[in-house]
Design a protein around this motif. Structure first.
Motif, short mmCIF file in Angstrom:
data_model
loop_
_atom_site.label_atom_id
_atom_site.label_comp_id
_atom_site.label_asym_id
_atom_site.label_seq_id
_atom_site.Cartn_x
_atom_site.Cartn_y
_atom_site.Cartn_z
N THR A 1 23.18 24.89 4.71
CA THR A 1 21.97 24.93 3.89
C THR A 1 21.82 23.64 3.10
OG1 THR A 1 22.17 27.32 3.68
CG2 THR A 1 20.74 26.21 2.11
N LYS A 2 22.95 23.21 2.47
CA LYS A 2 22.90 21.96 1.71
C LYS A 2 22.64 20.78 2.63
CE LYS A 2 25.94 23.37 -2.07
NZ LYS A 2 27.24 23.11 -2.77
N GLY A 3 23.28 20.82 3.82
CA GLY A 3 23.06 19.73 4.78
C GLY A 3 21.61 19.65 5.20
N ALA A 4 21.01 20.81 5.45
CA ALA A 4 19.60 20.84 5.85
C ALA A 4 18.73 20.30 4.72
CB ALA A 4 19.20 22.26 6.22
N GLN A 5 19.08 20.68 3.48
CA GLN A 5 18.31 20.19 2.33
C GLN A 5 18.46 18.68 2.18
OE1 GLN A 5 19.89 22.52 -0.89
NE2 GLN A 5 18.60 24.30 -0.43
N ASN A 6 19.70 18.20 2.37
CA ASN A 6 19.93 16.75 2.27
C ASN A 6 19.18 15.99 3.35
OD1 ASN A 6 21.61 17.03 0.05
ND2 ASN A 6 23.47 17.17 1.29
N ILE A 7 19.20 16.55 4.57
CA ILE A 7 18.48 15.90 5.67
C ILE A 7 16.99 15.88 5.37
CG2 ILE A 7 17.81 16.17 8.09
CD1 ILE A 7 20.63 17.25 8.61
N GLU A 8 16.50 16.99 4.83
CA GLU A 8 15.07 17.05 4.49
C GLU A 8 14.72 16.03 3.42
OE1 GLU A 8 11.76 20.38 3.04
OE2 GLU A 8 13.84 20.96 3.43
N LYS A 9 15.60 15.92 2.41
CA LYS A 9 15.36 14.93 1.35
C LYS A 9 15.41 13.52 1.91
CE LYS A 9 17.12 17.67 -2.52
NZ LYS A 9 18.18 17.78 -3.57
N ALA A 10 16.38 13.27 2.82
CA ALA A 10 16.51 11.95 3.42
C ALA A 10 15.25 11.60 4.22
CB ALA A 10 17.74 11.90 4.33
N LEU A 11 14.74 12.58 4.96
CA LEU A 11 13.52 12.35 5.74
C LEU A 11 12.34 12.07 4.83
CD1 LEU A 11 13.90 15.13 8.48
CD2 LEU A 11 14.12 12.66 8.80
N GLU A 12 12.25 12.82 3.72
CA GLU A 12 11.16 12.59 2.77
C GLU A 12 11.28 11.19 2.17
OE1 GLU A 12 11.38 15.68 -0.09
OE2 GLU A 12 10.57 17.23 1.24
N SER A 13 12.53 10.80 1.84
CA SER A 13 12.75 9.47 1.27
C SER A 13 12.36 8.39 2.28
CB SER A 13 14.21 9.31 0.87
OG SER A 13 14.46 8.02 0.38
N MET A 14 12.72 8.62 3.56
CA MET A 14 12.37 7.65 4.60
C MET A 14 10.86 7.55 4.75
SD MET A 14 15.28 8.49 7.47
CE MET A 14 14.54 7.38 8.66
N LYS A 15 10.19 8.70 4.67
CA LYS A 15 8.72 8.68 4.77
C LYS A 15 8.12 7.91 3.61
CE LYS A 15 8.26 13.06 7.28
NZ LYS A 15 7.78 14.46 7.23
N GLU A 16 8.67 8.14 2.39
CA GLU A 16 8.16 7.42 1.23
C GLU A 16 8.37 5.92 1.38
OE1 GLU A 16 10.10 9.03 -2.14
OE2 GLU A 16 9.06 10.97 -2.07
N LYS A 17 9.57 5.56 1.88
CA LYS A 17 9.86 4.14 2.07
C LYS A 17 8.94 3.54 3.13
CE LYS A 17 14.68 4.14 0.54
NZ LYS A 17 16.09 3.89 0.91
N ASP A 18 8.68 4.31 4.19
CA ASP A 18 7.77 3.83 5.23
C ASP A 18 6.39 3.57 4.66
OD1 ASP A 18 9.67 3.85 7.20
OD2 ASP A 18 9.16 5.84 7.95
N VAL A 19 5.93 4.48 3.80
CA VAL A 19 4.61 4.32 3.17
C VAL A 19 4.60 3.06 2.31
CG1 VAL A 19 3.00 5.31 1.50
CG2 VAL A 19 4.05 6.77 3.23
#
Length: 278
Positions: free
Chosen positions: A81-99
């Protein structure tokens, strides 16, 4: 007669004695057999007790192992569960950085487009056929460098008529871009200026030449708020002042054209700080 009776008694006793010995032997044999059975049963019992202890230990091990497995499964579920949350946060961070990166790229692209359009316009209007006039880009800034001999007489800060023709073309470009600013930089060689009571040295001469150009540009319609006068004296030479030709190259006026794209710079600076914080 007595002898006969004694003989019979002896025979009877002997017979009885023989019967007792036989029974005794049978009992001893039976006892040995029972003892053997008891010993065998004891051995089996001990073996069973040992097996029971081993089995009990195995059961305890399995219980503990099962408990550990259940706990590990719980931990794995938590970790998953924590791993999934971390992956989701990482993806969100990557999206923000891409923007943010896309915004930076857009800003830089727009800045480059503005710079390119400005250079093209200046080259078209001012012309680059004269080797004493150069239109270039330096560190993202557009500038026009005009040799001193086109603008002033030696030691003078009075603008020549020929220079006014070139400045009129520069003014035309600047007037069409009200969001631009122009910084006029005066540069001299390292030959000491002979003071005439008004000007003291090359600093004074470079600044006075700059303000003279600024006044001509305002006469040609450029808004004073778009103009900046600056003197650099002899301290930013293009080449060594070791020959007369080199000194002539260093004596120049540089008009730096600065598009007002502060919003792009502010955005770039802000986004770069955000990326660094991430």
């Amino acid at each position: 007669m007595k002898k006969f009776i004694l003989a019979l008694s002896a025979v009877a006793m002997l017979s009885a004695s023989c019967g007792t010995k036989k029974k005794l032997a049978e009992c001893e044999s039976k006892n040995k057999e029972i003892q053997d059975l008891l010993n065998s049963a004891t051995v089996k019992l001990n073996s069973c007790l040992s097996d029971k202890e081993t089995l009990a230990a195995q059961i305890e091990y399995l219980k503990k192992n099962n408990s550990d497995l259940i706990n590990n499964m719980g931990n794995m579920t938590t970790l998953s569960t924590k791993g999934a949350q971390n992956i989701e946060k990482a993806l969100e961070s990557m999206k923000e950085k891409d923007v943010k990166i896309n915004r930076l790229q857009d800003a830089l692209t727009k800045k480059d487009s503005v710079t390119f359009a400005l250079v093209s316009s200046l080259k078209k209007e001012v012309g680059i056929t004269d080797p004493d006039i150069q239109v270039n880009v330096e560190k993202g800034v557009v500038f026009i460098s005009i040799a001193d001999k086109l603008l002033f007489k030696s030691g003078s800060y009075v603008v020549s008529d020929r220079a006014k023709e070139v400045l009129a073309k520069v003014a035309k470009v600047v007037n069409s871009k009200p969001d631009f600013e122009c910084m006029v930089e005066g540069h001299t060689d390292n030959v000491p200026y002979k003071s005439n009571g008004v000007l003291l040295d090359n600093w004074d001469l470079s600044v006075k030449r700059s303000t003279s150009i600024v006044r001509v540009l305002t006469e040609l319609g450029v808004q004073p708020k778009q103009l900046i006068a600056a003197g650099r004296s002899e301290y930013v030479p293009l080449v060594d002042n070791n020959t007369s030709e080199n000194r002539a190259i260093n004596r120049r006026t540089r008009i730096v054209v600065l598009p007002k794209i502060d919003q792009f710079y502010d955005m770039i600076e802000k986004e770069m700080k955000n990326l660094s914080a991430k």
